[in-house]
Motif scaffolding. Structure first.
Motif, PDB file in Angstrom:
ATOM      1  N   ALA A 153       0.812  -1.212   0.000  1.00 51.90           N
ATOM      2  CA  ALA A 153       0.000   0.000   0.000  1.00 51.90           C
ATOM      3  C   ALA A 153       0.850   1.268   0.000  1.00 51.90           C
ATOM      4  O   ALA A 153       0.464   2.284  -0.588  1.00 51.90           O
ATOM      5  N   TYR A 154       2.016   1.230   0.654  1.00 49.40           N
ATOM      6  CA  TYR A 154       2.888   2.398   0.686  1.00 49.40           C
ATOM      7  C   TYR A 154       3.432   2.703  -0.710  1.00 49.40           C
ATOM      8  O   TYR A 154       3.463   3.863  -1.142  1.00 49.40           O
ATOM      9  N   ALA A 155       3.871   1.686  -1.415  1.00 54.51           N
ATOM     10  CA  ALA A 155       4.381   1.878  -2.771  1.00 54.51           C
ATOM     11  C   ALA A 155       3.283   2.375  -3.706  1.00 54.51           C
ATOM     12  O   ALA A 155       3.514   3.258  -4.542  1.00 54.51           O
ATOM     13  N   ALA A 156       2.093   1.840  -3.555  1.00 49.55           N
ATOM     14  CA  ALA A 156       0.972   2.255  -4.400  1.00 49.55           C
ATOM     15  C   ALA A 156       0.617   3.711  -4.159  1.00 49.55           C
ATOM     16  O   ALA A 156       0.354   4.469  -5.108  1.00 49.55           O
ATOM     17  N   ALA A 157       0.614   4.139  -2.889  1.00 47.12           N
ATOM     18  CA  ALA A 157       0.313   5.534  -2.570  1.00 47.12           C
ATOM     19  C   ALA A 157       1.386   6.459  -3.124  1.00 47.12           C
ATOM     20  O   ALA A 157       1.085   7.527  -3.682  1.00 47.12           O
ATOM     21  N   PHE A 158       2.646   6.059  -2.992  1.00 46.29           N
ATOM     22  CA  PHE A 158       3.744   6.879  -3.505  1.00 46.29           C
ATOM     23  C   PHE A 158       3.623   7.067  -5.011  1.00 46.29           C
ATOM     24  O   PHE A 158       3.801   8.179  -5.527  1.00 46.29           O
ATOM     25  N   MET A 159       3.321   6.015  -5.742  1.00 52.72           N
ATOM     26  CA  MET A 159       3.222   6.105  -7.196  1.00 52.72           C
ATOM     27  C   MET A 159       2.098   7.049  -7.616  1.00 52.72           C
ATOM     28  O   MET A 159       2.216   7.776  -8.605  1.00 52.72           O
ATOM     29  N   ARG A 160       1.016   7.075  -6.860  1.00 51.80           N
ATOM     30  CA  ARG A 160      -0.077   7.988  -7.177  1.00 51.80           C
ATOM     31  C   ARG A 160       0.322   9.437  -6.922  1.00 51.80           C
ATOM     32  O   ARG A 160      -0.234  10.356  -7.522  1.00 51.80           O
ATOM     33  N   CYS A 161       1.300   9.634  -6.041  1.00 49.29           N
ATOM     34  CA  CYS A 161       1.747  10.988  -5.729  1.00 49.29           C
ATOM     35  C   CYS A 161       2.629  11.588  -6.827  1.00 49.29           C
ATOM     36  O   CYS A 161       2.910  12.791  -6.804  1.00 49.29           O
ATOM     37  N   LEU A 162       3.067  10.793  -7.765  1.00 50.88           N
ATOM     38  CA  LEU A 162       3.984  11.289  -8.786  1.00 50.88           C
ATOM     39  C   LEU A 162       3.366  12.399  -9.629  1.00 50.88           C
ATOM     40  O   LEU A 162       4.058  13.291 -10.107  1.00 50.88           O
ATOM     41  N   VAL A 163       2.059  12.351  -9.823  1.00 46.91           N
ATOM     42  CA  VAL A 163       1.402  13.350 -10.661  1.00 46.91           C
ATOM     43  C   VAL A 163       0.666  14.408  -9.839  1.00 46.91           C
ATOM     44  O   VAL A 163       0.095  15.339 -10.400  1.00 46.91           O
ATOM     45  N   GLY A 164       0.663  14.291  -8.525  1.00 45.00           N
ATOM     46  CA  GLY A 164      -0.047  15.243  -7.681  1.00 45.00           C
ATOM     47  C   GLY A 164      -1.514  14.888  -7.567  1.00 45.00           C
ATOM     48  O   GLY A 164      -2.376  15.538  -8.154  1.00 45.00           O
ATOM     49  N   ASP A 165      -1.803  13.852  -6.812  1.00 46.01           N
ATOM     50  CA  ASP A 165      -3.151  13.287  -6.707  1.00 46.01           C
ATOM     51  C   ASP A 165      -3.779  13.672  -5.366  1.00 46.01           C
ATOM     52  O   ASP A 165      -3.072  13.894  -4.382  1.00 46.01           O
ATOM     53  N   ARG A 166      -5.109  13.719  -5.316  1.00 48.69           N
ATOM     54  CA  ARG A 166      -5.804  13.962  -4.046  1.00 48.69           C
ATOM     55  C   ARG A 166      -5.884  12.707  -3.187  1.00 48.69           C
ATOM     56  O   ARG A 166      -6.195  12.781  -2.009  1.00 48.69           O
ATOM     57  N   LEU A 167      -5.625  11.572  -3.769  1.00 50.71           N
ATOM     58  CA  LEU A 167      -5.484  10.301  -3.043  1.00 50.71           C
ATOM     59  C   LEU A 167      -6.685   9.968  -2.177  1.00 50.71           C
ATOM     60  O   LEU A 167      -6.556   9.613  -1.008  1.00 50.71           O
ATOM     61  N   ASP A 181       8.494  11.606   6.582  1.00 46.67           N
ATOM     62  CA  ASP A 181       9.801  11.260   6.013  1.00 46.67           C
ATOM     63  C   ASP A 181      10.218  12.223   4.913  1.00 46.67           C
ATOM     64  O   ASP A 181      11.282  12.046   4.312  1.00 46.67           O
ATOM     65  N   ARG A 182       9.382  13.232   4.648  1.00 42.31           N
ATOM     66  CA  ARG A 182       9.635  14.242   3.615  1.00 42.31           C
ATOM     67  C   ARG A 182       9.806  13.614   2.234  1.00 42.31           C
ATOM     68  O   ARG A 182      10.543  14.110   1.392  1.00 42.31           O
ATOM     69  N   VAL A 183       9.096  12.525   2.008  1.00 40.75           N
ATOM     70  CA  VAL A 183       9.100  11.862   0.716  1.00 40.75           C
ATOM     71  C   VAL A 183       8.038  12.470  -0.190  1.00 40.75           C
ATOM     72  O   VAL A 183       8.212  12.570  -1.405  1.00 40.75           O
ATOM     73  N   ILE A 184       6.911  12.879   0.417  1.00 48.74           N
ATOM     74  CA  ILE A 184       5.853  13.564  -0.312  1.00 48.74           C
ATOM     75  C   ILE A 184       5.492  14.830   0.439  1.00 48.74           C
ATOM     76  O   ILE A 184       5.887  15.017   1.595  1.00 48.74           O
ATOM     77  N   MET A 185       4.728  15.718  -0.204  1.00 50.22           N
ATOM     78  CA  MET A 185       4.242  16.916   0.466  1.00 50.22           C
ATOM     79  C   MET A 185       2.773  17.113   0.113  1.00 50.22           C
ATOM     80  O   MET A 185       2.286  16.605  -0.901  1.00 50.22           O
ATOM     81  N   ARG A 186       2.062  17.855   0.948  1.00 46.75           N
ATOM     82  CA  ARG A 186       0.640  18.103   0.738  1.00 46.75           C
ATOM     83  C   ARG A 186       0.409  19.587   0.505  1.00 46.75           C
ATOM     84  O   ARG A 186       0.882  20.430   1.266  1.00 46.75           O
ATOM     85  N   LEU A 187      -0.304  19.903  -0.574  1.00 50.62           N
ATOM     86  CA  LEU A 187      -0.667  21.274  -0.888  1.00 50.62           C
ATOM     87  C   LEU A 187      -2.079  21.284  -1.449  1.00 50.62           C
ATOM     88  O   LEU A 187      -2.372  20.547  -2.409  1.00 50.62           O
ATOM     89  N   ASP A 188      -2.946  22.104  -0.874  1.00 48.81           N
ATOM     90  CA  ASP A 188      -4.307  22.275  -1.366  1.00 48.81           C
ATOM     91  C   ASP A 188      -5.025  20.941  -1.548  1.00 48.81           C
ATOM     92  O   ASP A 188      -5.743  20.725  -2.526  1.00 48.81           O
ATOM     93  N   GLY A 189      -4.819  20.033  -0.603  1.00 50.49           N
ATOM     94  CA  GLY A 189      -5.486  18.742  -0.666  1.00 50.49           C
ATOM     95  C   GLY A 189      -4.860  17.749  -1.620  1.00 50.49           C
ATOM     96  O   GLY A 189      -5.328  16.614  -1.749  1.00 50.49           O
ATOM     97  N   CYS A 190      -3.787  18.152  -2.320  1.00 52.88           N
ATOM     98  CA  CYS A 190      -3.088  17.251  -3.246  1.00 52.88           C
ATOM     99  C   CYS A 190      -1.777  16.790  -2.619  1.00 52.88           C
ATOM    100  O   CYS A 190      -1.154  17.508  -1.842  1.00 52.88           O
ATOM    101  N   TYR A 191      -1.369  15.605  -2.974  1.00 53.22           N
ATOM    102  CA  TYR A 191      -0.121  15.031  -2.472  1.00 53.22           C
ATOM    103  C   TYR A 191       0.837  14.835  -3.635  1.00 53.22           C
ATOM    104  O   TYR A 191       0.487  14.236  -4.657  1.00 53.22           O
ATOM    105  N   LEU A 192       2.051  15.367  -3.488  1.00 52.98           N
ATOM    106  CA  LEU A 192       3.039  15.308  -4.560  1.00 52.98           C
ATOM    107  C   LEU A 192       4.326  14.658  -4.071  1.00 52.98           C
ATOM    108  O   LEU A 192       4.837  14.997  -3.001  1.00 52.98           O
ATOM    109  N   SER A 193       4.838  13.740  -4.856  1.00 50.87           N
ATOM    110  CA  SER A 193       6.126  13.131  -4.545  1.00 50.87           C
ATOM    111  C   SER A 193       7.237  14.148  -4.753  1.00 50.87           C
ATOM    112  O   SER A 193       7.302  14.807  -5.790  1.00 50.87           O
ATOM    113  N   LEU A 194       8.111  14.280  -3.763  1.00 55.44           N
ATOM    114  CA  LEU A 194       9.269  15.151  -3.909  1.00 55.44           C
ATOM    115  C   LEU A 194      10.413  14.432  -4.618  1.00 55.44           C
ATOM    116  O   LEU A 194      11.203  15.051  -5.326  1.00 55.44           O
ATOM    117  N   ALA A 195      10.512  13.142  -4.413  1.00 58.78           N
ATOM    118  CA  ALA A 195      11.580  12.361  -5.050  1.00 58.78           C
ATOM    119  C   ALA A 195      11.330  12.246  -6.547  1.00 58.78           C
ATOM    120  O   ALA A 195      10.186  12.179  -6.996  1.00 58.78           O
TER     121      ALA A 195
END
Length: 208
Positions: A153-167, A181-195
């Protein structure tokens, strides 16, 4: 046979190619026009070009648009394409989260030190690689290297963050762990992968 290379002349030719190369400006062709990294990458590399994001990315007044623009900076960095951009509305205590991205030309916020960002930046500070059923993330932003392995589930969530998803429907604990862990960030309800994914491996590859 001995060959002598005039390094000054070579540097001059490269500089002239850069000046006359491809330049993509966001306000002129739009975000979608400069977001297609796979298309502009070859042109930039062939023409020693660059991308200019001439409107500041403001994290203090974050919208879904800012997520997409920050994602563009991430993807351009991963492709080693020169990018000029500005960052506003950021807290200095959180700034190291972005040190793996190409440094901006200007930064505005609380206790922000752009010189430290420029000194610490190098390609490959935070990147991910995909394995069979898992994601491996290597983080060297703080000087010490840590490697995190995500599965299920962690890998699946991370992959969805690559495009900036509301998840929607993703376990909040998973998202909070990735944020901590500062791997992703949240802005305006969207989650984006930093890596970012490595697209230009250095030679030798263990240089990073």
């Amino acid at each position: 046979m001995r060959v002598t290379v005039n390094t000054d002349a070579l540097a001059s030719r490269l500089a002239s190619r850069y000046i006359g190369g491809w330049t993509y400006v966001e306000s002129e062709i739009g975000l979608e026009g400069v977001s297609t990294v796979s298309k502009i990458g070859d042109q930039c590399r062939a023409g020693m070009g660059r991308v200019i994001i001439d409107r500041p990315i403001d994290l203090g007044a974050a919208t879904e648009l800012e997520i997409r623009r920050l994602r563009l900076v991430r993807d351009l960095t991963s492709s080693s394409i020169p990018v000029e951009w500005r960052l506003h509305g950021v807290n200095g205590s959180e700034l190291t989260s972005f040190h793996h991205l190409s440094p901006p030309t200007d930064i505005r916020g609380t206790d922000c030190d752009l010189s430290a960002w420029r000194e610490q930046f190098r390609y490959g500070l935070l990147y991910w690689r995909a394995g069979p059923g898992f994601i491996s993330i290597r983080d060297a932003r703080n000087g010490n290297v840590t490697v995190t392995t995500l599965s299920s589930a962690y890998a699946a969530a991370f992959m969805r963050c690559l495009v900036g998803d509301r998840l929607e429907g993703v376990d909040a604990k998973i998202l909070q762990t990735l944020i901590s862990d500062r791997v992703i960030m949240r802005l305006d309800g969207c989650y984006l992968s930093l890596a970012y994914r490595m697209r230009r491996w250095p030679i030798p590859c263990n240089a990073i």
